[in-house]
Design an enzyme around this catalytic site. Structure first.
Site, PDB file in Angstrom:
ATOM      1  N   ASP A  20     -20.711 -11.404  34.324  1.00  0.00           N
ATOM      2  CA  ASP A  20     -22.016 -12.027  34.548  1.00  0.00           C
ATOM      3  C   ASP A  20     -23.110 -11.405  33.694  1.00  0.00           C
ATOM      4  O   ASP A  20     -24.199 -11.972  33.582  1.00  0.00           O
ATOM      5  CB  ASP A  20     -22.425 -11.886  36.018  1.00  0.00           C
ATOM      6  CG  ASP A  20     -22.708 -10.426  36.375  1.00  0.00           C
ATOM      7  OD1 ASP A  20     -23.861 -10.115  36.730  1.00  0.00           O
ATOM      8  OD2 ASP A  20     -21.788  -9.595  36.292  1.00  0.00           O
TER       9      ASP A  20
ATOM     10  N   ASP B 230     -19.482  -6.160  40.275  1.00  0.00           N
ATOM     11  CA  ASP B 230     -20.764  -6.577  40.842  1.00  0.00           C
ATOM     12  C   ASP B 230     -21.384  -7.708  40.028  1.00  0.00           C
ATOM     13  O   ASP B 230     -21.574  -7.586  38.821  1.00  0.00           O
ATOM     14  CB  ASP B 230     -21.724  -5.389  40.909  1.00  0.00           C
ATOM     15  CG  ASP B 230     -22.877  -5.631  41.858  1.00  0.00           C
ATOM     16  OD1 ASP B 230     -22.656  -6.260  42.900  1.00  0.00           O
ATOM     17  OD2 ASP B 230     -24.003  -5.206  41.554  1.00  0.00           O
TER      18      ASP B 230
ATOM     19  N   ASP C 175     -15.167  -8.128  35.886  1.00  0.00           N
ATOM     20  CA  ASP C 175     -16.240  -7.231  36.286  1.00  0.00           C
ATOM     21  C   ASP C 175     -16.321  -7.314  37.812  1.00  0.00           C
ATOM     22  O   ASP C 175     -15.799  -8.255  38.419  1.00  0.00           O
ATOM     23  CB  ASP C 175     -17.547  -7.695  35.626  1.00  0.00           C
ATOM     24  CG  ASP C 175     -18.751  -6.925  36.114  1.00  0.00           C
ATOM     25  OD1 ASP C 175     -18.706  -5.685  36.101  1.00  0.00           O
ATOM     26  OD2 ASP C 175     -19.728  -7.562  36.540  1.00  0.00           O
TER      27      ASP C 175
END
Length: 215
Positions: free
Chosen positions: A161, A13, A11
């Site tokens: 995240d 950001d 991923d």
């Protein structure tokens, strides 16, 4: 813990970089422009989902195209100075062969590339919201990345995240590594949970990549 893989899927950001302050600024301004109440805004999960789905959750269908263009405009304009590398990102990516990893972002290609370029990251392979029909937590983005790399999904490791991204990785049948950069560790369901990418190292091998994590 050691994990043997053929490809690593990141991923962007909250995983490779942080642009959370920029995201908050832009979406807050956008919500104000479209008269969305704080209560309505708070009920929608923002992180790790494509903007088109967020906008569709909040506004009538006939307004979505214009509103989507507006949030992209705001976020692209805010990229300069609004993106920072997270700990461990530069060292980990530098240790990987270019054809063994990809970035899988929920952002549009225009925005994703702008943020990556600002942080000095130039992936050979990038999957964006423009490439898919169903965003995370659907597995489509990660399955597409595996196909582009020519790797069995079961031999991929996802670094995420956000709960939505981790759910997508699990649904794709991939090993998941959660980074506790934007959520508490106890909120993250994954095969391994680490604080950030500084707890991850990798060594290229003849058959792929050997990943070591410090839990």
């Amino acid at each position: 813990m050691k994990i043997h893989a053929e490809a690593l899927l990141f991923d962007n950001d909250g995983t490779l970089v942080s642009s959370m302050e920029s995201v908050t600024r832009c979406w807050t301004r956008w919500a104000q422009e479209y008269g969305i109440t704080a209560e309505d805004f708070a009920r929608v999960e923002l992180h790790g989902r494509p903007a088109v789905e967020i906008v569709a959750d909040l506004l009538p269908a006939d307004v979505v195209p214009q509103a989507l263009a507006r949030i992209e405009e705001l976020e692209v304009e805010d990229v300069a100075g609004g993106v920072v590398l997270l700990p461990g990102t530069a060292a980990l990516l530098a240790s990987l062969p270019a054809d063994r990893w990809a970035v899988v972002t929920s952002a549009t290609r225009r925005l994703g590339e702008a943020r990556l370029t600002e942080a000095g990251i130039r992936p050979k392979n990038l999957i964006s919201a423009d490439d898919i029909t169903r965003g995370k937590p659907d597995p489509e983005p990660f399955l597409l990345a595996a196909a582009r790399l020519g790797v069995d999904p079961a031999r991929c490791v996802v670094f995420e995240d956000a709960p939505a991204g981790l759910a997508a990785g699990r649904a794709a049948g991939m090993t998941t590594v959660a980074l506790a950069t934007t959520h508490r560790a106890e909120e993250l369901v994954a095969d391994v949970v680490v604080k950030d990418l500084s707890a991850v190292s990798a060594q290229a091998t003849a058959g792929g990549v050997e990943i070591t994590t410090a839990e």
